[in-house]
Scaffold this motif. Structure first.
Motif, short mmCIF file in Angstrom:
data_model
loop_
_atom_site.label_atom_id
_atom_site.label_comp_id
_atom_site.label_asym_id
_atom_site.label_seq_id
_atom_site.Cartn_x
_atom_site.Cartn_y
_atom_site.Cartn_z
N UNK A 58 -8.82 4.83 -15.17
CA UNK A 58 -8.10 4.08 -16.19
C UNK A 58 -7.12 3.10 -15.55
N UNK A 59 -6.24 2.53 -16.38
CA UNK A 59 -5.29 1.53 -15.91
C UNK A 59 -4.36 2.08 -14.84
N UNK A 60 -4.05 3.36 -14.89
CA UNK A 60 -3.18 3.95 -13.87
C UNK A 60 -3.81 3.84 -12.49
N UNK A 61 -5.14 3.96 -12.43
CA UNK A 61 -5.84 3.81 -11.16
C UNK A 61 -5.77 2.36 -10.68
N UNK A 62 -5.87 1.42 -11.60
CA UNK A 62 -5.78 0.00 -11.24
C UNK A 62 -4.39 -0.33 -10.72
N UNK A 63 -3.36 0.23 -11.33
CA UNK A 63 -2.00 0.00 -10.87
C UNK A 63 -1.82 0.57 -9.47
N UNK A 64 -2.37 1.74 -9.25
CA UNK A 64 -2.26 2.35 -7.92
C UNK A 64 -3.00 1.52 -6.87
N UNK A 65 -4.19 1.05 -7.23
CA UNK A 65 -4.96 0.24 -6.28
C UNK A 65 -4.22 -1.06 -5.97
#
Length: 75
Positions: A58-65
């Protein structure tokens, strides 16, 4: 852009051997419904895109990346 020789990290979503902005682009396309899970060559890569290990890509993974690529995360 981070090169890993012949072994790409788990976060190499486009399977080119590099962890860079293109991998973030693949994740963003997926989150916007453009890259469909199960479509080669992205199916196995996207299943590994759960960067925070919460069971959901989800978006949390995109923010982390994005943070990793910007150098704000030490890993």
């Amino acid at each position: 852009r981070i090169g890993y020789g012949t072994v790409a990290p788990r976060r190499d979503l486009n399977l080119d051997g590099l962890y860079n902005a293109m991998d973030l682009q693949v994740l963003l396309l997926y989150l916007n419904g453009i890259v469909v899970p199960g479509v080669a060559p992205f199916s196995s890569a996207l299943s590994a895109a759960d960067l925070n290990n919460d069971g959901v890509v989800d978006a949390a993974d995109a923010v982390r990346m994005a943070g990793e690529l910007a150098g704000t995360f030490p890993w």
